[in-house]
Design a protein around this motif. Sequence first.
Motif, short mmCIF file in Angstrom:
data_model
loop_
_atom_site.label_atom_id
_atom_site.label_comp_id
_atom_site.label_asym_id
_atom_site.label_seq_id
_atom_site.Cartn_x
_atom_site.Cartn_y
_atom_site.Cartn_z
N TYR A 1 -87.63 19.13 9.48
CA TYR A 1 -87.11 18.08 8.95
C TYR A 1 -85.85 18.71 8.22
CZ TYR A 1 -91.19 15.26 10.32
OH TYR A 1 -92.30 14.71 11.13
N VAL A 2 -84.75 18.07 8.37
CA VAL A 2 -83.47 18.43 7.71
C VAL A 2 -83.08 17.41 6.78
CG1 VAL A 2 -81.19 19.25 7.58
CG2 VAL A 2 -83.24 20.35 9.00
N PRO B 1 -79.55 16.11 5.04
CA PRO B 1 -78.33 16.26 4.51
C PRO B 1 -77.85 15.55 3.01
CG PRO B 1 -78.27 15.46 6.64
CD PRO B 1 -79.58 15.46 6.29
N LYS C 1 -83.66 22.02 4.16
CA LYS C 1 -85.02 21.80 4.85
C LYS C 1 -86.14 20.93 4.03
CE LYS C 1 -87.70 25.20 5.91
NZ LYS C 1 -88.24 26.51 6.56
N LEU D 1 -83.51 14.28 9.17
CA LEU D 1 -83.24 14.27 10.75
C LEU D 1 -84.46 15.08 11.19
CD1 LEU D 1 -79.53 15.26 10.70
CD2 LEU D 1 -80.33 12.89 11.29
N VAL E 1 -85.23 17.85 13.88
CA VAL E 1 -84.76 18.83 14.74
C VAL E 1 -85.64 19.84 15.20
CG1 VAL E 1 -82.32 18.51 13.64
CG2 VAL E 1 -84.12 20.36 12.88
N LEU F 1 -80.03 27.61 12.09
CA LEU F 1 -79.58 26.87 10.77
C LEU F 1 -79.66 28.28 9.69
CD1 LEU F 1 -80.14 23.35 11.43
CD2 LEU F 1 -77.78 24.26 11.06
N GLU G 1 -78.11 19.49 18.80
CA GLU G 1 -78.89 19.26 17.52
C GLU G 1 -77.69 19.79 16.31
OE1 GLU G 1 -83.23 19.38 17.56
OE2 GLU G 1 -82.63 21.02 19.12
N THR H 1 -75.16 17.79 15.43
CA THR H 1 -75.43 16.41 14.73
C THR H 1 -75.74 16.91 13.25
OG1 THR H 1 -76.36 15.58 16.74
CG2 THR H 1 -77.21 14.76 14.57
N VAL H 2 -76.63 18.01 12.95
CA VAL H 2 -76.82 18.31 11.52
C VAL H 2 -75.87 18.78 10.86
CG1 VAL H 2 -78.20 20.22 10.29
CG2 VAL H 2 -79.27 18.93 12.33
#
Length: 249
Positions: free
Chosen positions: A164-165, A167, A172, A185, A187, A195, A218, A221-222
């Motif tokens: 889970y991330v 923004p 994280k 998010l 991922v 990352l 991914e 998107t992140v």
Amino acid sequence: MLYRVEGIVIRSMDYGEGNKIITLCTEQYGKVGVLARGAKKIKSRHAALTQLFTYGEYVFFRQNNGLGTLNSGEIIESHSSLREDLYLAAYASYACELLDRTLQDEEVGSFWFTQLKACLSGLSLGKDPQIVMNLFEMKVLQAAGYGPSFTSCISCGKTEESVYVSPRLGGKLCSSCRHHDPAALKVSPQAIKLLALFEKMDLRRLGNVEVKTTTKAELKTVMRAFMDMQLGLKLKSLSFLDQLDKYEI
């Protein structure tokens, strides 16, 4: 006062009938605006020095931190291959506009300069443009004071593996803290590892890497979510890049 600096052209605009004004990203003086008289003329000795992405040594006269006037210069790396390829030009334009909009005038630019230089070199050398750009975005976020954390949970500090991330929160989240951001998010572990690697890596150390298409999607998107949430910039170059991606085969 006469200045002699190494710089990268991050913006170039016509001025008057035959002149151009360029914005240089320099290591010593941050962003510097310089007037190149007659640079629009085909036979001008300054024409090549004013092209976007050009890395060179520039000699200009400047008073009271105002607009400089180009005296002479020498190209170190023209990056002509970036201007000749539509996709590479789009990526390089995004990098330059992103730095231009993030870096304040007269802000010390050593870190910005070295990372942009490495970004353009990576694109010229044929490294994966999206990976180069995602890493550059990470460095911009860090330099601007919004660097995300992917090595440990942003809420409790645990280093356990997570998918889970957030923004909004800036990094994280472990499974126990996911409730702090229901919009976090999800991922893959592979994307999280990359990352975390981007977080620690200097762009100058990036080699030729192969990343699965699904993982790259991914990452895109992140990183887009972090850029939108933390910087919130509306960039013309990014809109154009998105349009190109829609038609990529």
